[in-house]
Scaffold this active site. Structure first.
Site, PDB file in Angstrom:
ATOM      1  N   SER A 111      25.911 -56.021  25.234  1.00 37.11           N
ATOM      2  CA  SER A 111      24.576 -56.242  25.788  1.00 37.11           C
ATOM      3  C   SER A 111      23.904 -54.889  25.975  1.00 37.11           C
ATOM      4  O   SER A 111      24.036 -54.256  27.024  1.00 37.11           O
ATOM      5  CB  SER A 111      24.662 -56.992  27.132  1.00 37.11           C
ATOM      6  OG  SER A 111      23.398 -57.070  27.754  1.00 37.11           O
ATOM      7  N   GLU A 112      23.198 -54.450  24.934  1.00 35.12           N
ATOM      8  CA  GLU A 112      22.587 -53.124  24.999  1.00 35.12           C
ATOM      9  C   GLU A 112      21.568 -53.027  26.128  1.00 35.12           C
ATOM     10  O   GLU A 112      21.483 -51.996  26.808  1.00 35.12           O
ATOM     11  CB  GLU A 112      21.931 -52.787  23.662  1.00 35.12           C
ATOM     12  CG  GLU A 112      22.912 -52.507  22.540  1.00 35.12           C
ATOM     13  CD  GLU A 112      23.544 -53.752  21.944  1.00 35.12           C
ATOM     14  OE1 GLU A 112      24.553 -53.642  21.219  1.00 35.12           O
ATOM     15  OE2 GLU A 112      23.017 -54.864  22.222  1.00 35.12           O
ATOM     16  N   GLN A 126      26.421 -48.447  20.148  1.00 33.02           N
ATOM     17  CA  GLN A 126      27.395 -48.255  19.076  1.00 33.02           C
ATOM     18  C   GLN A 126      26.766 -47.803  17.761  1.00 33.02           C
ATOM     19  O   GLN A 126      27.332 -46.982  17.035  1.00 33.02           O
ATOM     20  CB  GLN A 126      28.193 -49.538  18.878  1.00 33.02           C
ATOM     21  CG  GLN A 126      29.511 -49.350  18.189  1.00 33.02           C
ATOM     22  CD  GLN A 126      30.381 -50.587  18.320  1.00 33.02           C
ATOM     23  OE1 GLN A 126      30.143 -51.582  17.634  1.00 33.02           O
ATOM     24  NE2 GLN A 126      31.372 -50.533  19.187  1.00 33.02           N
ATOM     25  N   PHE A 127      25.600 -48.329  17.431  1.00 36.91           N
ATOM     26  CA  PHE A 127      24.791 -47.863  16.304  1.00 36.91           C
ATOM     27  C   PHE A 127      23.336 -47.868  16.767  1.00 36.91           C
ATOM     28  O   PHE A 127      22.925 -48.760  17.523  1.00 36.91           O
ATOM     29  CB  PHE A 127      24.940 -48.772  15.083  1.00 36.91           C
ATOM     30  CG  PHE A 127      26.274 -48.662  14.399  1.00 36.91           C
ATOM     31  CD1 PHE A 127      26.464 -47.770  13.346  1.00 36.91           C
ATOM     32  CD2 PHE A 127      27.334 -49.451  14.804  1.00 36.91           C
ATOM     33  CE1 PHE A 127      27.700 -47.673  12.726  1.00 36.91           C
ATOM     34  CE2 PHE A 127      28.569 -49.359  14.185  1.00 36.91           C
ATOM     35  CZ  PHE A 127      28.753 -48.462  13.139  1.00 36.91           C
ATOM     36  N   ALA A 128      22.544 -46.908  16.298  1.00 36.65           N
ATOM     37  CA  ALA A 128      21.145 -46.831  16.724  1.00 36.65           C
ATOM     38  C   ALA A 128      20.377 -48.096  16.361  1.00 36.65           C
ATOM     39  O   ALA A 128      19.388 -48.438  17.023  1.00 36.65           O
ATOM     40  CB  ALA A 128      20.470 -45.615  16.098  1.00 36.65           C
ATOM     41  N   ASP A 129      20.826 -48.794  15.340  1.00 42.55           N
ATOM     42  CA  ASP A 129      20.187 -50.052  14.941  1.00 42.55           C
ATOM     43  C   ASP A 129      20.215 -51.085  16.068  1.00 42.55           C
ATOM     44  O   ASP A 129      19.408 -52.025  16.071  1.00 42.55           O
ATOM     45  CB  ASP A 129      20.909 -50.633  13.721  1.00 42.55           C
ATOM     46  CG  ASP A 129      21.138 -49.620  12.629  1.00 42.55           C
ATOM     47  OD1 ASP A 129      21.847 -48.623  12.889  1.00 42.55           O
ATOM     48  OD2 ASP A 129      20.632 -49.811  11.516  1.00 42.55           O
ATOM     49  N   TYR A 130      21.147 -50.941  17.002  1.00 42.03           N
ATOM     50  CA  TYR A 130      21.306 -51.921  18.077  1.00 42.03           C
ATOM     51  C   TYR A 130      20.599 -51.516  19.361  1.00 42.03           C
ATOM     52  O   TYR A 130      20.759 -52.165  20.399  1.00 42.03           O
ATOM     53  CB  TYR A 130      22.793 -52.121  18.393  1.00 42.03           C
ATOM     54  CG  TYR A 130      23.643 -52.541  17.209  1.00 42.03           C
ATOM     55  CD1 TYR A 130      23.088 -53.244  16.145  1.00 42.03           C
ATOM     56  CD2 TYR A 130      24.994 -52.230  17.161  1.00 42.03           C
ATOM     57  CE1 TYR A 130      23.865 -53.623  15.066  1.00 42.03           C
ATOM     58  CE2 TYR A 130      25.784 -52.606  16.082  1.00 42.03           C
ATOM     59  CZ  TYR A 130      25.209 -53.301  15.034  1.00 42.03           C
ATOM     60  OH  TYR A 130      25.981 -53.671  13.962  1.00 42.03           O
ATOM     61  N   PRO A 164      17.291 -53.963  21.699  1.00 41.59           N
ATOM     62  CA  PRO A 164      17.300 -54.810  22.896  1.00 41.59           C
ATOM     63  C   PRO A 164      17.164 -54.024  24.209  1.00 41.59           C
ATOM     64  O   PRO A 164      16.860 -54.609  25.239  1.00 41.59           O
ATOM     65  CB  PRO A 164      18.666 -55.512  22.826  1.00 41.59           C
ATOM     66  CG  PRO A 164      19.011 -55.508  21.382  1.00 41.59           C
ATOM     67  CD  PRO A 164      18.485 -54.213  20.867  1.00 41.59           C
ATOM     68  N   HIS A 216      23.251 -50.783  10.076  1.00 42.52           N
ATOM     69  CA  HIS A 216      24.082 -49.690  10.584  1.00 42.52           C
ATOM     70  C   HIS A 216      23.605 -48.336  10.061  1.00 42.52           C
ATOM     71  O   HIS A 216      24.375 -47.386  10.009  1.00 42.52           O
ATOM     72  CB  HIS A 216      25.559 -49.876  10.192  1.00 42.52           C
ATOM     73  CG  HIS A 216      26.184 -51.112  10.724  1.00 42.52           C
ATOM     74  ND1 HIS A 216      25.990 -52.344  10.157  1.00 42.52           N
ATOM     75  CD2 HIS A 216      26.991 -51.312  11.798  1.00 42.52           C
ATOM     76  CE1 HIS A 216      26.664 -53.264  10.843  1.00 42.52           C
ATOM     77  NE2 HIS A 216      27.278 -52.653  11.842  1.00 42.52           N
TER      78      HIS A 216
END
Length: 337
Positions: free
Chosen positions: A59-60, A82-86, A89, A129
């Site tokens: 849960s970012e 964990q990855f900037a793509d996430y 949120p 990713h």
């Protein structure tokens, strides 16, 4: 001094911060027992315990929201997305809460949080990713954005970010984690060993936020780069034989405008390179600033070499990346004018 990869330098920075300040804590997905998907937090939980280095749910938004609350309470949380793509949120927590905390409370509270995240492509991670979202956050007043390109800078900048009283986004070019990218191959060199910027002090030091580094001195044209593209810029300068000055920005916000203006005023030409998409990328801001401050010194228009305006094209990853060839063509164009 110890030879370190970038991932080892980042681990060392958090180790030093945890050891010096009991208010520093680290959490995120898989950062505890497992040590992080890229091993950035390896062995830190064993060393400092589960109350200071611990795992969080997927849960970012919750991770960053918890960090904002901890920061207001007086802690210095370092969280990993964990990855900037996430990170998307968590944009509401970053923009509406962390970035505005000091202003909206009249300086009574602040948000001394650091948000680490691997960013950019180069590991065949596909569309979810490999993104480079730095331009979204440089737009937000109150957030600082840091992107290292070497192990030495990674450790010093991360310690500076953790010790800073404002929220810092620390984007880590994952293509550089285990070896320097020389700009010529689709894989990094296998080790940072022997690279001058891999000699890293084991103890505490800082690289100040807001101070760029002149990687290569030159007289003909200024190249503005950061992260992986600092290495591409060096390769392009070497391949073309153009006497280019390469500036590694290191921090986008705060930006070292003084170093940029001094260089472009001397060379009279400027090329900006970044991996993110072109439209509304940070290169547009750099080009505008150069035009505003160096207009009468410019001998040619400011060039931008960037990723494409497209969703991340996994099948054409290496065509998407600005490389020495594309950057070299831009350098030659600006030198002809």
């Amino acid at each position: 001094m110890t030879a370190m990869s970038m991932i080892e330098a980042i681990n060392s920075a958090m180790d030093v911060a945890l050891g010096r300040d009991p208010d520093v804590m680290i959490f995120g997905q898989d950062v505890g027992y497992f040590g992080g998907v890229f091993r950035a937090t390896d062995r830190l939980q064993q060393r400092y315990g589960k109350t200071r280095v611990f795992d969080a749910p997927i849960s970012e938004g919750g991770i960053v929201a918890a960090a904002v609350g901890m920061g207001a309470y007086g802690k210095r949380p370092v969280v990993e997305i964990q990855f900037a793509d996430y990170i998307y949120p968590a944009t509401d927590q970053l923009i509406s809460e962390a970035a505005r905390m000091r202003y909206r409370t009249g300086g009574e509270w602040w948000s001394p949080i650091t948000v680490r995240s691997p960013y950019g492509g180069g590991i065949y991670g596909g569309q979810t990713h490999s993104q480079s979202p730095e331009g979204i956050f440089t737009h937000v007043a109150g957030l600082k954005t840091v992107i290292p390109s070497t192990p030495y800078d990674a450790k010093g900048l991360l310690i500076a970010a953790i010790e800073d009283d404002d929220p810092v986004l620390f984007f880590e070019p994952k293509r550089l984690y285990n070896g320097p990218f020389d700009g010529h191959h689709d894989r990094p060199v296998q080790s940072w060993a022997g690279h001058p910027d891999a000699d890293v002090p084991e103890d505490h030091y800082v690289v100040p936020l807001g101070k760029a580094r002149i990687v290569r001195a030159g007289q003909d044209v200024t190249i503005l780069a950061y992260g992986t593209m600092a290495h591409v810029a060096l390769a392009a300068a070497q391949e073309t034989g153009i006497d280019a000055e390469v500036i590694d920005l290191r921090t986008l916000i705060p930006l070292d405008l003084e170093t940029i203006v001094a260089s472009v005023s001397r060379t009279g030409r400027c090329v900006v390179v970044h991996e993110a998409t072109r439209t509304s990328g940070f290169g547009a801001e750099l080009a505008a600033l150069v035009q505003e401050h160096c207009f009468f010194a410019l001998e040619a228009p400011v060039e931008r070499v960037t990723g494409w305006d497209t969703p991340y094209p996994h099948a054409f990853e290496w065509e998407y990346f600005p490389g020495p060839l594309r950057l070299g063509e831009a350098l030659k164009r600006t030198m002809r004018l």
